[in-house]
Structure formats: C-alpha cells, structure tokens
Write a protein that holds these residues in place. Sequence first.
Motif, PDB file in Angstrom:
ATOM      1  N   GLY A  17     -61.996  32.862 -54.744  1.00  0.00           N
ATOM      2  CA  GLY A  17     -60.950  33.107 -53.762  1.00  0.00           C
ATOM      3  C   GLY A  17     -59.892  32.006 -53.770  1.00  0.00           C
ATOM      4  N   VAL A  18     -60.210  30.856 -54.367  1.00  0.00           N
ATOM      5  CA  VAL A  18     -59.223  29.795 -54.525  1.00  0.00           C
ATOM      6  C   VAL A  18     -58.437  30.108 -55.799  1.00  0.00           C
ATOM      7  CG1 VAL A  18     -58.867  27.325 -54.839  1.00  0.00           C
ATOM      8  CG2 VAL A  18     -60.798  28.129 -53.481  1.00  0.00           C
ATOM      9  N   PRO A  19     -57.115  30.189 -55.710  1.00  0.00           N
ATOM     10  CA  PRO A  19     -56.335  30.513 -56.905  1.00  0.00           C
ATOM     11  C   PRO A  19     -56.686  29.572 -58.067  1.00  0.00           C
ATOM     12  CG  PRO A  19     -54.894  30.399 -54.984  1.00  0.00           C
ATOM     13  CD  PRO A  19     -56.268  29.981 -54.531  1.00  0.00           C
ATOM     14  N   ILE A  20     -56.675  30.125 -59.297  1.00  0.00           N
ATOM     15  CA  ILE A  20     -57.105  29.329 -60.448  1.00  0.00           C
ATOM     16  C   ILE A  20     -56.223  28.094 -60.633  1.00  0.00           C
ATOM     17  CG2 ILE A  20     -57.439  29.341 -62.954  1.00  0.00           C
ATOM     18  CD1 ILE A  20     -58.214  32.272 -62.736  1.00  0.00           C
ATOM     19  N   TYR A  21     -54.899  28.237 -60.373  1.00  0.00           N
ATOM     20  CA  TYR A  21     -54.033  27.074 -60.587  1.00  0.00           C
ATOM     21  C   TYR A  21     -54.416  25.925 -59.642  1.00  0.00           C
ATOM     22  CZ  TYR A  21     -51.126  27.463 -56.387  1.00  0.00           C
ATOM     23  OH  TYR A  21     -50.679  27.454 -55.097  1.00  0.00           O
ATOM     24  N   LEU A  22     -54.871  26.283 -58.417  1.00  0.00           N
ATOM     25  CA  LEU A  22     -55.288  25.245 -57.465  1.00  0.00           C
ATOM     26  C   LEU A  22     -56.593  24.596 -57.907  1.00  0.00           C
ATOM     27  CD1 LEU A  22     -54.699  26.237 -53.747  1.00  0.00           C
ATOM     28  CD2 LEU A  22     -53.787  24.299 -55.035  1.00  0.00           C
ATOM     29  N   GLN A  23     -57.487  25.408 -58.476  1.00  0.00           N
ATOM     30  CA  GLN A  23     -58.743  24.846 -58.978  1.00  0.00           C
ATOM     31  C   GLN A  23     -58.453  23.817 -60.075  1.00  0.00           C
ATOM     32  OE1 GLN A  23     -61.864  27.662 -59.972  1.00  0.00           O
ATOM     33  NE2 GLN A  23     -61.006  29.199 -58.619  1.00  0.00           N
ATOM     34  N   VAL A  24     -57.525  24.174 -60.972  1.00  0.00           N
ATOM     35  CA  VAL A  24     -57.175  23.260 -62.061  1.00  0.00           C
ATOM     36  C   VAL A  24     -56.534  21.994 -61.487  1.00  0.00           C
ATOM     37  CG1 VAL A  24     -55.730  22.967 -64.114  1.00  0.00           C
ATOM     38  CG2 VAL A  24     -56.903  25.146 -63.725  1.00  0.00           C
ATOM     39  N   ALA A  25     -55.566  22.180 -60.576  1.00  0.00           N
ATOM     40  CA  ALA A  25     -54.856  21.028 -60.011  1.00  0.00           C
ATOM     41  C   ALA A  25     -55.826  20.099 -59.271  1.00  0.00           C
ATOM     42  CB  ALA A  25     -53.749  21.506 -59.071  1.00  0.00           C
ATOM     43  N   ARG A  26     -56.717  20.701 -58.475  1.00  0.00           N
ATOM     44  CA  ARG A  26     -57.640  19.872 -57.683  1.00  0.00           C
ATOM     45  C   ARG A  26     -58.596  19.086 -58.565  1.00  0.00           C
ATOM     46  NH1 ARG A  26     -59.160  24.025 -52.883  1.00  0.00           N
ATOM     47  NH2 ARG A  26     -57.157  23.900 -51.805  1.00  0.00           N
ATOM     48  N   GLN A  27     -59.067  19.743 -59.643  1.00  0.00           N
ATOM     49  CA  GLN A  27     -60.026  19.035 -60.495  1.00  0.00           C
ATOM     50  C   GLN A  27     -59.360  17.919 -61.286  1.00  0.00           C
ATOM     51  OE1 GLN A  27     -63.160  21.525 -62.401  1.00  0.00           O
ATOM     52  NE2 GLN A  27     -62.322  23.128 -61.104  1.00  0.00           N
ATOM     53  N   ILE A  28     -58.083  18.111 -61.637  1.00  0.00           N
ATOM     54  CA  ILE A  28     -57.365  17.008 -62.284  1.00  0.00           C
ATOM     55  C   ILE A  28     -57.154  15.887 -61.274  1.00  0.00           C
ATOM     56  CG2 ILE A  28     -55.170  16.327 -63.330  1.00  0.00           C
ATOM     57  CD1 ILE A  28     -55.088  19.097 -64.662  1.00  0.00           C
ATOM     58  N   GLU A  29     -56.826  16.260 -60.037  1.00  0.00           N
ATOM     59  CA  GLU A  29     -56.643  15.254 -58.990  1.00  0.00           C
ATOM     60  C   GLU A  29     -57.939  14.471 -58.774  1.00  0.00           C
ATOM     61  OE1 GLU A  29     -54.848  16.797 -55.444  1.00  0.00           O
ATOM     62  OE2 GLU A  29     -55.088  14.891 -54.370  1.00  0.00           O
ATOM     63  N   LEU A  42     -58.436  11.987 -61.405  1.00  0.00           N
ATOM     64  CA  LEU A  42     -57.576  10.817 -61.177  1.00  0.00           C
ATOM     65  C   LEU A  42     -58.223   9.875 -60.172  1.00  0.00           C
ATOM     66  CD1 LEU A  42     -54.087  12.555 -60.857  1.00  0.00           C
ATOM     67  CD2 LEU A  42     -54.941  11.226 -62.767  1.00  0.00           C
ATOM     68  N   THR A  43     -58.710  10.476 -59.080  1.00  0.00           N
ATOM     69  CA  THR A  43     -59.335   9.682 -58.025  1.00  0.00           C
ATOM     70  C   THR A  43     -60.560   8.954 -58.561  1.00  0.00           C
ATOM     71  OG1 THR A  43     -58.710  11.508 -56.606  1.00  0.00           O
ATOM     72  CG2 THR A  43     -60.036   9.786 -55.613  1.00  0.00           C
ATOM     73  N   ALA A  44     -61.315   9.645 -59.430  1.00  0.00           N
ATOM     74  CA  ALA A  44     -62.553   9.068 -59.941  1.00  0.00           C
ATOM     75  C   ALA A  44     -62.299   8.082 -61.079  1.00  0.00           C
ATOM     76  CB  ALA A  44     -63.478  10.187 -60.417  1.00  0.00           C
ATOM     77  N   GLY A  45     -61.031   7.982 -61.530  1.00  0.00           N
ATOM     78  CA  GLY A  45     -60.719   7.061 -62.609  1.00  0.00           C
ATOM     79  C   GLY A  45     -61.045   7.592 -63.987  1.00  0.00           C
ATOM     80  N   VAL A  46     -61.396   8.886 -64.068  1.00  0.00           N
ATOM     81  CA  VAL A  46     -61.637   9.505 -65.380  1.00  0.00           C
ATOM     82  C   VAL A  46     -60.306   9.611 -66.125  1.00  0.00           C
ATOM     83  CG1 VAL A  46     -62.449  11.601 -66.541  1.00  0.00           C
ATOM     84  CG2 VAL A  46     -63.591  10.797 -64.472  1.00  0.00           C
ATOM     85  N   LEU A  47     -59.251   9.856 -65.348  1.00  0.00           N
ATOM     86  CA  LEU A  47     -57.893   9.834 -65.903  1.00  0.00           C
ATOM     87  C   LEU A  47     -57.185   8.634 -65.287  1.00  0.00           C
ATOM     88  CD1 LEU A  47     -56.886  13.592 -65.699  1.00  0.00           C
ATOM     89  CD2 LEU A  47     -57.090  12.241 -67.785  1.00  0.00           C
ATOM     90  N   ARG A  48     -56.468   7.875 -66.130  1.00  0.00           N
ATOM     91  CA  ARG A  48     -55.808   6.658 -65.627  1.00  0.00           C
ATOM     92  C   ARG A  48     -54.307   6.717 -65.860  1.00  0.00           C
ATOM     93  NH1 ARG A  48     -60.517   3.169 -68.038  1.00  0.00           N
ATOM     94  NH2 ARG A  48     -62.123   3.884 -66.602  1.00  0.00           N
ATOM     95  N   PRO A  49     -53.568   5.893 -65.130  1.00  0.00           N
ATOM     96  CA  PRO A  49     -52.113   5.870 -65.297  1.00  0.00           C
ATOM     97  C   PRO A  49     -51.727   5.735 -66.766  1.00  0.00           C
ATOM     98  CG  PRO A  49     -52.742   4.480 -63.467  1.00  0.00           C
ATOM     99  CD  PRO A  49     -54.019   4.976 -64.080  1.00  0.00           C
ATOM    100  N   GLY A  50     -50.757   6.518 -67.189  1.00  0.00           N
ATOM    101  CA  GLY A  50     -50.292   6.462 -68.574  1.00  0.00           C
ATOM    102  C   GLY A  50     -51.008   7.445 -69.486  1.00  0.00           C
TER     103      GLY A  50
END
Lengths: 289, 140
Positions: B10-22, B25-33
């Motif tokens: 029920g959560v739109p797929i684009y939001l699922q993708v955006a939230r998991q990337i976010e 980021l929060t978890a530091g799996v993805l870093r600036p740059g």
Amino acid sequence: MLAVSVRSLSKTFGPLTVLQSIDLDVPTGSIYGLLGLNGAGKTTLLRILMGFLRPTGGSGEVLSLPLGRLEGIDRARVAYVPEQPVLYSSMRVGELLRFVRSVHPRWDQAAAERYMETFRLPLDRKVAALSVGMRSQLALSVALSTRPQLLVLDEPASGLDPLHRRRYLQVLLEECAVPERTVLLTSQDLELVERMCDHVALIHEGRVQFAGPVEEVLGREKRLRVTAGESARETLAALSGVRSLRPEAHGFLLSGAADPSSVQSVAGVTGVQVFALSIADLFWSYVED
Amino acid sequence: MWIRIDAHSGVPIYLQVARQIEEALTAGVLRPGDKLPGVRELAIELAVNPATVVKAYDELQRAGLIEQPRGRGTFVLERPVLPETERRLRVRSALESLAAEADRLGFTPEELLQALQEVLRQRQGHPGEEPEEEKPHAGR
C-alpha cells in the motif's frame, strides 16, 4: 502520439456481450497494463487490435492505421505474444530463430543472440522440450528481436517461477523502457502491473472503469475512514465523488474522489482518516464493491 | 543496492525506494559523495518502471539528501539541507502525532507543554545528545 486508440468499441459473440463500449488511449512509449477479471474481454480486445477479430461496433487505430488495416510491413512493426505462445514445437531453438529471421523484415539477429545468452536458452534443444518458463522467455525473445514499435503481451510471465519471472521482467524493462517502444499488456498479476506499468486501465463489466497514468489514476481516488453515526449515511452517500460506502464498526469506509473536508463537514461525522490507494486497492474496490 | 520492494504494502513503490535509500544514508551505508546507481540501472535491477526511480530520486533531492547534476549522475550530499517548508512540515507532523498520542494517554495540553519544556531543558543541558524519550519515527 498514441500507439493505440479505440472509441466505443464493442464485441458480441452471439447473445454474449464481451465488450460493451471501450474507450482507450495508449500513448507511445508507455508500458500500459490492462487489468480485468477472467472473461472481462482483455484478450478479445487485444485480438481485435491485432486484426484477428472484427469488432461489432466502434472504431480504433493501431500505429495510426484503422483497425483491420494492419498488414504487411506495418503488421511487422507490431509483435503479439499470446498467453500460450504458438511456437513451432518440433523445431530446435536455433532453427526457430533462423526461420523467423528468414520471414521477418525487421529481424535483429544480434539482439536475438543476446537474449539467448541472457535467458541461457539452449539453441540445440527442441522447443517442445523447453520448460514453461523457457518457452515464455523464447517467445519474448522472438518478439523483441523483431524490434517492434508496439509489443502486445497477453498475461506475460504468468506461471513462471520467481527466477525466470524476474529475468523476464528485467529484459522487458531493459528493452521497452524507451520512448519509441510501446508495451500493451494484460495481467492478473497486480504486483507485476504495480511494478512495471506507467499507465493502467481496468476493464470490468464490458467497460473501461478507470484509465490513465498510474499516478493520475491513483491520485483521483482515495479511501476515507469516516467515523460517524448511522444518521450521516444518506448525506455521505450523496456527496459528489463518492463511489462506494461500506459500513464499519463506528462509521463507514468511503471510496471515491470525495473531498475530505466536505466529508468532515457532514453533520454527525466526528473523524476522517485518509488513505492513499495502491493499484491493488483500486482494483479490489471496483471489482468487489 | 539492496532495496526491498513490497508491491502489496500500500506504500507507493517510489516511496519505498526513497525511504530505504534515506535509511541507508542514516545508517552510514551510503556516505556523502557516494554515487547512486543510474535510473535505468536501478530500475532494471529492482524490476520496476524507471519513472518510479526518477520519482524516488526527485523525492530525495527535494528532501536535500542527494543532488543530480545534469548528465553526471546522482550523488549523496554532504549535509542534508532541507527547504524551509519541508523543515516545518516534518516538525509539524511529528508534533501532531505527539499531540495525538498525548491526547490518547489523557494528558492535558498543560501537562504536555510541561513535559516538552522539560525535554527541551534537558537537551540544552546536554547538547548533541539524543533524548531517550524521542520516538523512533520523530523527525521523519
């Protein structure tokens, strides 16, 4: 630009009306999903578009040609993969590819070989000896190798195991998420449509119930949980945009395009909770209500 | 990139993708740059329509988490810069759920304000520390 466009299209088989009045526009470059229950007439519609069946009434165009006029080199710009693809089952995979190559004016051999590798389809195996999944992948490969401007798929990837399905969908996206190619597919698989399609329509009771870009279609309708007494029922049902109203423990579940603030202002309403819908929710709200 | 998609949630797929990337980021799996996968590449990997990934990236850009310099790809930003409206909206929605929760638990507005002031005082005393009472979804 429209790849497919039909107006007031109808089809009856004797006393049986399958399509009552279909209006549908499929924009060029879209991946268009047609939803509908069994017997809704999706396959009939596709067969009319392909020129295999004549409509009882109405009109339409496929790649700017009137229905039934898709012939010769124009016909070659459209690829159609039925649910149970008709492949020459006594041929080996390699023979089949050579055969289609010899008769199809738009055949792309390099692409065909690429798909064989991606799907790991054995060229020396008889078509009859392929698994269901491999046969579907072969049918898609043959269709894509003709570089179609319009690809028409009836229930793609149905009955495939998760791995075959995933590869199938990935190849479909890789080859079809391009502006010049249009995909029109039917599916019972709401998840597939939710993932793959940018446009969607529902055929139900002989008509198109909703159609358009996914975002627009989903934006039009909402589900509202309304806390209210029984007395509010009639006023709620009469609000503009309300398509269905189902009683709940302490109120109603309202589906449709109703404005939440006008729902809120109905006498007896004490609370309104708004839920966004998914394609699956929307599908259910039309076929069940 | 590993992203889990549930088309039935029920959560739109684009939001699922955006939230998991976010979350990454929060978890530091993805870093600036860091460079995010291209739109087509990620769409095919996840088996979703590319327009969905475009929408997810746009959402992340609007939230000030990534930038998409034309033709060069998509990059994680140094420090999230939220537009003023978004900043207000997020605090507002966190406050609304806080108010609703307090109401359910029978707090009067005065009691809630008092409790909030206490939390703010404590934070001032220990800047930079996350107060323990903070709900996990606050700030989203």
